[in-house]
Scaffold this motif. Structure first.
Motif, PDB file in Angstrom:
ATOM      1  N   ALA A   1       0.568  -0.947  -0.052  1.00 49.38           N
ATOM      2  CA  ALA A   1       0.268   0.121   0.036  1.00 49.38           C
ATOM      3  C   ALA A   1       0.948   1.303  -0.158  1.00 49.38           C
ATOM      4  CB  ALA A   1      -0.817  -0.306   1.051  1.00 49.38           C
ATOM      5  N   VAL A   2       2.407   1.497   0.805  1.00 48.62           N
ATOM      6  CA  VAL A   2       3.353   2.578   0.385  1.00 48.62           C
ATOM      7  C   VAL A   2       4.235   2.534  -0.854  1.00 48.62           C
ATOM      8  CG1 VAL A   2       2.233   3.264   2.609  1.00 48.62           C
ATOM      9  CG2 VAL A   2       4.261   1.772   2.365  1.00 48.62           C
TER      10      VAL A   2
ATOM     11  N   GLU B   1     -11.137  -2.723   6.966  1.00 45.52           N
ATOM     12  CA  GLU B   1     -11.952  -1.164   5.686  1.00 45.52           C
ATOM     13  C   GLU B   1     -12.787  -0.509   5.622  1.00 45.52           C
ATOM     14  OE1 GLU B   1      -9.219   1.748   5.946  1.00 45.52           O
ATOM     15  OE2 GLU B   1      -8.269  -0.084   6.629  1.00 45.52           O
TER      16      GLU B   1
ATOM     17  N   TYR C   1      -8.042  -7.167   6.039  1.00 42.65           N
ATOM     18  CA  TYR C   1      -8.378  -5.695   6.355  1.00 42.65           C
ATOM     19  C   TYR C   1      -9.343  -5.289   5.096  1.00 42.65           C
ATOM     20  CZ  TYR C   1      -3.941  -7.342   8.564  1.00 42.65           C
ATOM     21  OH  TYR C   1      -2.933  -8.376   9.746  1.00 42.65           O
TER      22      TYR C   1
ATOM     23  N   ARG D   1      -5.599   4.241   3.810  1.00 41.32           N
ATOM     24  CA  ARG D   1      -4.302   3.965   2.364  1.00 41.32           C
ATOM     25  C   ARG D   1      -4.122   2.485   1.874  1.00 41.32           C
ATOM     26  NH1 ARG D   1       0.184   5.379   7.268  1.00 41.32           N
ATOM     27  NH2 ARG D   1       0.074   3.306   8.437  1.00 41.32           N
ATOM     28  N   LEU D   2      -5.093   0.948   3.018  1.00 41.10           N
ATOM     29  CA  LEU D   2      -4.815   0.368   2.397  1.00 41.10           C
ATOM     30  C   LEU D   2      -5.594   0.164   1.249  1.00 41.10           C
ATOM     31  CD1 LEU D   2      -5.893  -1.915   5.954  1.00 41.10           C
ATOM     32  CD2 LEU D   2      -4.157  -2.581   3.878  1.00 41.10           C
TER      33      LEU D   2
END
Ligand SMILES: Nc1nc2c(ncn2[C@@H]2O[C@H](COP(=O)(O)OP(=O)(O)OP(=O)(O)O)[C@@H](O)[C@H]2O)c(=O)[nH]1
Ligand SMILES: [Mg+2]
Lengths: 462, 622
Positions: B89-90, B555, B551, B459-460
Motif C-alpha cells: 500500500a505504501v 477497511e 484487512y 491507505r490500504l
C-alpha cells in the motif's frame, strides 16, 4: 433553530415507583420557576423569589383549582447554571406514594412542562457542558448500581480515576504508532530495525497496563452484579438451614429428610455493603431419583460459576469422602468448609476436625454457634478476591473494548518481527484500531455507540 | 473586442498547466495566463516527481486524463520504486526529471492543445460583478472576459526572497512577484496568511567529487507513472532502441526513449564541521535571525532547522541529484537554507565530495501569501465568489504533485459547473486527491501542506496498483480517456475477480493457491499453477487482494461506519454560537468552516469527540 432543544421545560418523577417515605418531582428548563410559582398555594412565597440553592416549605395546590391542596412540599431551588442540568431546576419533595407524585406531575404538565424522556435530565446536563460523556456513563451505572460498593465504583468513573491508566495505554500506543508512521513516510531505510525495537517496547508497556485493567474487570463484575455464594454438601447437613439463617427469614424448606432441596434457591443479601447472591442447592449424593438427579446436576453447574463456595459437612458423621473432599477444598481459593451440628458431634470427631482447625469453621446452626465466624470468613474471602490490585474496576463495556484493543495490539506485535520485510501498513492498521477503541473510552474518539448506550440506559427522571 | 474565454487560468505552474489542459480537453475555451511561457511547469525546487504518497497523486492525475505522469515518464532520467519492503500500500514511485526537458515538453503539449490559448502577461485584478466572476484585468489594464477563473499563482503572491540578511521581492529567483493580485484578493475579502519555503543552492556538476559518495542508481526495468508510457514502451524494445539512441532533443514531446539511459544520484552527508558552521551563524540566517514571519515546512526542513531541532543527530543525508542530462546544475538535496552567501560556501564545502563545489545559484528562503483554504468548498470553488477557484500552493500546499492534483480538480469542476453539472468530489476512501482536498478545505493549514501516506486513513485501499479502478468512475465523467479505456478497466476488474475465485478453488498439495499466495514474500509468479494469459498490470492487484483480504473487508466496515457520520447532514443555517456545550474553539471553527455533515465536522481540528457528541445529540433533535 438551535434554541429549540433547550427551550422547553421538562418534568418527571425522579424517585423509583412504589412505596417510599418521600417522592421527588423534578422540573428543569427556562420556565421552571414560573411554572413552580403557579403551584404554590397562597399565602406561600413564590419559588421565583428564592435564591439559588435554597429550600422552603409550602403547600402546593392544583393550579386549575387553587382550593385543592395537593400536598405539603419541600421546594428546592437551583438556578442556572448552578444546577444538575445547567438549567433552572425546581425539585419538589413530597410525601411518598405514587398517587401524590403523579398528581403533582400532572399539575406541572398542565402549567406548560413537558414530560421528560428517559435520560433527558442527564442529556441536558451534557448539552449544557455540566457532564462529559464518560461521566454521563458513570451516572448511568450509578443509577443501576445495586449496592454501595457498585456505586462507589460508578462514582470513581464519574470522577475519572481509570482515565489515568487509559491515557497511559493510549499514549504509549500512540507513540509506537508514530514511529511506524514515521518510518513509512520518511525513512529511506528499507528495514529500520531500531524503530521496531522502540515500538515493540512501548507496545509491551501498554500491554502490561492493559492486562491489569482487564484483570480488574473480574473484581468489578463481582461488585456490580453481586458475589455468587453457593452452599453445597451432602444431603441433610443443614444447607437450607444456613440459607435461612443468613437471610434472617425462612426461605427454604427444612426437614430431617435427606434430599429435601431439589431446585436452586437464590436470594439477594447485603453483607457489610457487599451485594451477595446466596444460593442453596440440592445435597450431593448418588441417587436413583430422577428429580433429585436433575437438581444435583444443576448444583454442579452453579458451582462452576460460584465466586465463593461454602462446603458443608455434618460434624457428627465424618465420612471418608468428607475427608478427601476436605483436602481438595482446602487448596481451593474459593471454598470455605463449614462443619455443622457440632452439638451432636462425638469427641473423636471433634478431635479429627481440630486437625484442620485453621481451615474448618465449626458450628451448630440450631444453637446459633459459628455464624459470625462464618460471615467473617465469607467477607474475608470476597475481599481477598477483589483485594485491590486497583481500587477501581472497569465496566463491562470497557472490558469488551479493552479486550478487543488487546487483540489488535497482539496482532500488531505478531507482525513486527517478520524476517527482513515487514508490512508496516498492517502493523499501523492494528495500532490505529487499538487507538480508536481505547479512544472511545477516554473520549479521544467519538463513538456513536457510546452515545446510544449511555442515554438509552436511563430511566425517566434522571 | 474584448477577448472572451470560458475559463481563465492564472499561473502556468504545475497546478495551472493541469487546470488549463483538463479544461481545454473537456472542451472549454481556455486561457492560460503566465508571465513567461518558457517557465511553464518549471520545477523550481527539487528535480523529482513522486515519492511516498505523492506518487499516488500522480497516478490519480494520470487516470483522470492529466499530464503530470506522462510528462514525467517522457522526461525522466531516473525511476525508482520506494518502500519496497514496507507493504504494497505504501510502495511509491519517484522519478528524477530533466528540468528543461520537463518544461519544454509541457509547453509543447499546451501549444498542441485545441481550445487553449497562452497569454503572456501579469494579472492585476480579479474582476467581479454581483459576487460573480466576470474576468481579469491585466497589468496593461486590458480586460479579459471569462466565466470562471482559476488562480494558481504558487509562491508569487507578495513573494519575498531571503538570503541571509538580504531580502528582495520575487516569485522565484530571477522572477518578479505578483503583488497587485494579492491585494485584489484581499479587497475581495479573502483571508491571506504567510508561509515560507526554501531551496538549496545549485552547484556546478564539474566541481563535485563523486568518488567519496554512494551511488544510487534507478531501477531496471524502470517503473512508469502513466498508462500510456507503460503500454507503448516495452522494456524489450529498449535495448534495441538504446543502441540507436543519441540525445537530439529535437522533439520536445519525446526527447528520448522513456526510461532509457538512466542517471544515478549520489549520497553524501553533513559533518560535525557543517553543524558547527551552521550553529555559529544561526543569527545570520533569515529563518533564525527573525526576518521571516511565515511558517515553514516541518517535513522538508531547512538545514538550520534540522540542526537546531535534531541536535543529537551527528549527520544528515545529502543527496546529489542531477537537474538534467545536459544541465550544469546539480541539486544538493537536504541543504536548503537562508544563510548568507559566504556561510553557504563554507557550509557546503564541509560536506565530503563538495570540498571544491562551485555555486551557480544561492540557497534562499521565500515567503509568500497564501489563502486560507477553508474558504473553499470541496470543488475548490471559493465560498465567497461563484466561479472563482484556487488551486496549488496558493492554498498553502507544498510540492508539485499536490499542486497538480488540485489544478486538475479545479479545471474539472470549473468546467462541470459551467456545464451545469455537479462537481466531482473524490472521497477520502477513493483517492489521495480526495484526502488532500478534504484536509485543505476542512482543516486549513498553518504550514506548507505536504501529502503523507499517514494522512490517508484508508491507505490500504488507496494503492498505486488499483488507481485505474479507483478513478474509473470519475475518469468516465471527465471523458478524456476514450470509452474503450474504461471498458478495458472493467474487463480487468472482472479478470481479477475470476482469478481470485480460481485461486481459491484450485488446490495444490492440499493447499489452495489463495492460501499459497497469502504467505509472506510469495509472488503470483511463484505459484505452481498460474494463468499466463493475465495482463501483467493486474498481477499486483491479485497479490494484494490475496494478502490483504481480511484487512480490505475491515477497511470496508470502517468506511461504512464513517459514512454513517457523513450521512448526518448539518443544516446550512445551524446556529453554533448558542450551543453552550460546545467549547468556544469548536463553536468558532464550526461557524467558520460550516461542515456539510457530521463526518466533516469530525475532521475539523479543534472539534473534539465530545463536541461531536453534542452535535450528534442535537442533530437527532432537529
Ligand atoms: N442438631 C442439629 N440439627 C441441625 C443443625 N442444623 C440443621 N439441623 C437439622 O438438620 C436437618 C436437615 O437440615 P436441612 O437444612 O434441611 O439440611 P439440607 O442440607 O438442606 O438437606 P437437603 O436439602 O436434604 O440436602 C433439619 O432437621 C435441621 O433442623 C444443627 O446445627 N444441629
Ligand atoms: Mg435443603
Amino acid at each position: 433553530m438551535s434554541a429549540l432543544h433547550l427551550s422547553d421545560t421538562i418534568a418527571a418523577v425522579a424517585t423509583a415507583p412504589g412505596p417510599g417515605a418521600i417522592s421527588i418531582v423534578r422540573l428543569s428548563g427556562p420556565d421552571s420557576l414560573r411554572i413552580a410559582d403557579r403551584l404554590v398555594a397562597p399565602p406561600g412565597s413564590s419559588p421565583s423569589s428564592h435564591p439559588t440553592h435554597s429550600f422552603f416549605k409550602a403547600n402546593i395546590a392544583d393550579p386549575l383549582n387553587p382550593n385543592l391542596i395537593l400536598d405539603q412540599a419541600i421546594i428546592l431551588i437551583f438556578r442556572a447554571p448552578h444546577s444538575y442540568t445547567g438549567d433552572d431546576v425546581v425539585e419538589f419533595q413530597i410525601h411518598g406514594g405514587p398517587i401524590q407524585s403523579r398528581r403533582l406531575l400532572h399539575a406541572l404538565l398542565a402549567c406548560g412542562a413537558r414530560p421528560a424522556d428517559p435520560g433527558e435530565f442527564t442529556q441536558r446536563a451534557f448539552l449544557n457542558g455540566k457532564l462529559d460523556l464518560v461521566q454521563a456513563e458513570g451516572v448511568a451505572d450509578l443509577i443501576q448500581a445495586h449496592s454501595e460498593r457498585a456505586s462507589i465504583m460508578a462514582l470513581d468513573q464519574i470522577n475519572g480515576s481509570i482515565s489515568h491508566y487509559i491515557k497511559d495505554i493510549y499514549d504509549n500506543i500512540m507513540t509506537a504508532s508514530s514511529y511506524v508512521e514515521n518510518s513509512i513516510d520518511f525513512s529511506e531505510e528499507d528495514f529500520p530495525r531500531e524503530i521496531f525495537e522502540k515500538s515493540e517496547s512501548l507496545i509491551n508497556q501498554a500491554l502490561g497496563v492493559l492486562n491489569d485493567l482487564l484483570a480488574s474487570w473480574t473484581q468489578g463484575r463481582v461488585i456490580r452484579e453481586g458475589v455468587l455464594v453457593v452452599i453445597t454438601g451432602p444431603p441433610n447437613v443443614g444447607k437450607s438451614t444456613l440459607l435461612n439463617t443468613l437471610l434472617g427469614f425462612d426461605r427454604a424448606i427444612v426437614t430431617d429428610i435427606p434430599g429435601t432441596t431439589r431446585d436452586i434457591i437464590e436470594e439477594g443479601l447485603i453483607l457489610d455493603g457487599f451485594q451477595i447472591r446466596l444460593a442453596d442447592t440440592a445435597g450431593i449424593r448418588d441417587t436413583d431419583c430422577k428429580i433429585e438427579k436433575i437438581g444435583i446436576s444443576q448444583a454442579r453447574l452453579l458451582l462452576e460459576k460460584a465466586d465463593v463456595i461454602i462446603k458443608m459437612m455434618d460434624a457428627s458423621q465424618i465420612s471418608l469422602e468428607d475427608e478427601l473432599a476436605l483436602k481438595s477444598a482446602i487448596n481451593s481459593e474459593e471454598t470455605l468448609v463449614f462443619a455443622n451440628k457440632t452439638d451432636l458431634a462425638s469427641a473423636p470427631n471433634l478431635a479429627l476436625l481440630s486437625i484442620y482447625s485453621q481451615q474448618i469453621i465449626r458450628g451448630s446452626l440450631i444453637n446459633g454457634v459459628g455464624i459470625d465466624e462464618l460471615k467473617k470468613a465469607i467477607l474475608a474471602l470476597i475481599k481477598s478476591k477483589i483485594s485491590a490490585i486497583h481500587s477501581f474496576a472497569i465496566s463491562e463495556r470497557h472490558y469488551s473494548i479493552l479486550n478487543n484493543a488487546k487483540n489488535e495490539i497482539l496482532l500488531a506485535l505478531d507482525k513486527l518481527p517478520q524476517k527482513n520485510t515487514v508490512d508496516l501498513v498492517l502493523i499501523s492498521s492494528h495500532l490505529r484500531s487499538a487507538l480508536e477503541l481505547i479512544g472511545t473510552i477516554n473520549g479521544n474518539v467519538y463513538s456513536e455507540q457510546l452515545l446510544e448506550n449511555i442515554f438509552s440506559r436511563f430511566c425517566v427522571g434522571k | 473586442m474584448t477577448p472572451t474565454f470560458q475559463i481563465i487560468v492564472i499561473g502556468a505552474g504545475h497546478a495551472g498547466c493541469e487546470a488549463a489542459l483538463v479544461a481545454a480537453r473537456m472542451g472549454m475555451k481556455t486561457a492560460l495566463i503566465t508571465m513567461d511561457r518558457q517557465a511553464v511547469a518549471r520545477m523550481s525546487c527539487n528535480p523529482s516527481i513522486g515519492g511516498i504518497a505523492k506518487s499516488h497523486i500522480v497516478f490519480e492525475i494520470d487516470q483522470l486524463g492529466g499530464e503530470m505522469g506522462k510528462n514525467t515518464d517522457f522526461t525522466g532520467i531516473q525511476f525508482k520504486t520506494l518502500n519496497t519492503k514496507k507493504g504494497p500500500a505504501v510502495q511509491a514511485l519517484r522519478a528524477q526529471c530533466d528540468k528543461p526537458a520537463y518544461s519544454n515538453r509541457m509547453l509543447a503539449v499546451l501549444l498542441n492543445t485545441t481550445n487553449l490559448t497562452i497569454i503572456e502577461s501579469n494579472v492585476r485584478e480579479i474582476s467581479t460583478s454581483n459576487g460573480k466572476i466576470d474576468g481579469v484585468i491585466l497589468a496593461d489594464l486590458s480586460f479579459i472576459k471569462g466565466i470562471a477563473v482559476i488562480i494558481t499563482t504558487g509562491t508569487y503572491l507578495n513573494g519575498l526572497i531571503h538570503i541571509g540578511k538580504q531580502s528582495f521581492p520575487g516569485g522565484r529567483i530571477g522572477e518578479q512577484s505578483a503583488n497587485h493580485l494579492s491585494s485584489s484578493l484581499k479587497t475581495l475579502g479573502f483571508r491571506l496568511g504567510r508561509l515560507k519555503t526554501g531551496t538549496p543552492p545549485r552547484l556546478h556538476k564539474n566541481s563535485i567529487d563523486l568518488r567519496s559518495m554512494t551511488i544510487q542508481p534507478g531501477d531496471e526495468p524502470p517503473p512508469f507513472f502513466s498508462n500510456e508510457v507503460r503500454q507503448l514502451f516495452h522494456v524489450e524494445h529498449k535495448i534495441e532502441y538504446e543502441r540507436k539512441f543519441h540525445v537530439e532533443q529535437s522533439n520536445p514531446l519525446r526527447p528520448w526513449y522513456p526510461g532509457s539511459c538512466q542517471m544515478p544520484c549520489y549520497l553524501t552527508h553533513t559533518t560535525a564541521i557543517t553543524h558547527s558552521i551552521i550553529k555559529d551563524h544561526l543569527s545570520e540566517s533569515a529563518l533564525y535571525g527573525g526576518s521571516i514571519s511565515g511558517t515553514g515546512v516541518r517535513y522538508c526542513p531547512s538545514i538550520e532547522d534540522k540542526i537546531v531541532k535534531f541536535g543529537n543527530k551527528e549527520c544528515h543525508h545529502v543527496f546529489i541529484e542531477p537537474e538534467g542530462r545536459d544541465v550544469a546544475e546539480i541539486y544538493p538535496n537536504g541543504t536548503s537554507c537562508s544563510l548568507p552567501e559566504k556561510i553557504q560556501i563554507e557550509m557546503i564545502r564541509s560536506i565530503p565530495g563538495l570540498e571544491r563545489a562551485e555555486f551557480i545559484n544561492w540557497a534562499y528562503a521565500i515567503e509568500y501569501d497564501y489563502s486560507d483554504p477553508t474558504q473553499l468548498s470541496h470543488s475548490l470553488e471559493t465560498k465567497k465568489i461563484e466561479h472563482l477557484y484556487f488551486a496549488g500552493q496558493i492554498n498553502g500546499t507544498s510540492g508539485y504533485e499536490e499542486a497538480a492534483g488540485q489544478g486538475i480538480m479545479a479545471g474539472i469542476n470549473a468546467t462541470l459547473k459551467i456545464r451545469g453539472e455537479n462537481p466531482i468530489i473524490i472521497s477520502r476512501s477513493e483517492g489521495y486527491i480526495g484526502v488532500l482536498i478534504d484536509d485543505l478545505v476542512t482543516k486549513g493549514t498553518e504550514e506548507p501542506y505536504r501529502m503523507f501516506s499517514s494522512r490517508a486513513e484508508h491507505r490500504l485501499l488507496l494503492r498505486q496498483d488499483n488507481t485505474r479502478s479507483r478513478m474509473r468512475r470519475f475518469s468516465e465523467r471527465v471523458g478524456i480517456h476514450p470509452p474503450e479505456y474504461h471498458a478495458e478497466t472493467l474487463h480487468q476488474e472482472a479478470l481479477i475477480a475470476a482469478e481470485m475465485v480460481r485461486l481459491e478453488k484450485t488446490f495444490h498439495s492440499q493447499v489452495s493457491l489463495l492460501q499459497w499466495l497469502r504467505r509472506p514474500e510469495t509472488r503470483y509468479s511463484d505459484l505452481p499453477d498460474i494463468d499466463p494469459a493475465l495482463p501483467p498490470e493486474i498481477i499486483p492487484q491479485i497479490e494484494v487482494a490475496a494478502k490483504y483480504a481480511g484487512y480490505i473487508v475491515r477497511e470496508g466496515d470502517l468506511i461504512a461506519r464513517m459514512k454513517r457520520l457523513d450521512d448526518r447532514a448539518i443544516p446550512a443555517d445551524f446556529d453554533y454560537a448558542t450551543v453552550a456545550a460546545l467549547r468556544m474553539e469548536a463553536r468558532e471553527k464550526l461557524a467558520r468552516i460550516r461542515p456539510r455533515d457530521l463526518g466533516q465536522a469530525a475532521r475539523i481540528p479543534g472539534v473534539s469527540p465530545a463536541d461531536l457528541a453534542v452535535l450528534a445529540v442535537l442533530l437527532r433533535k432537529i
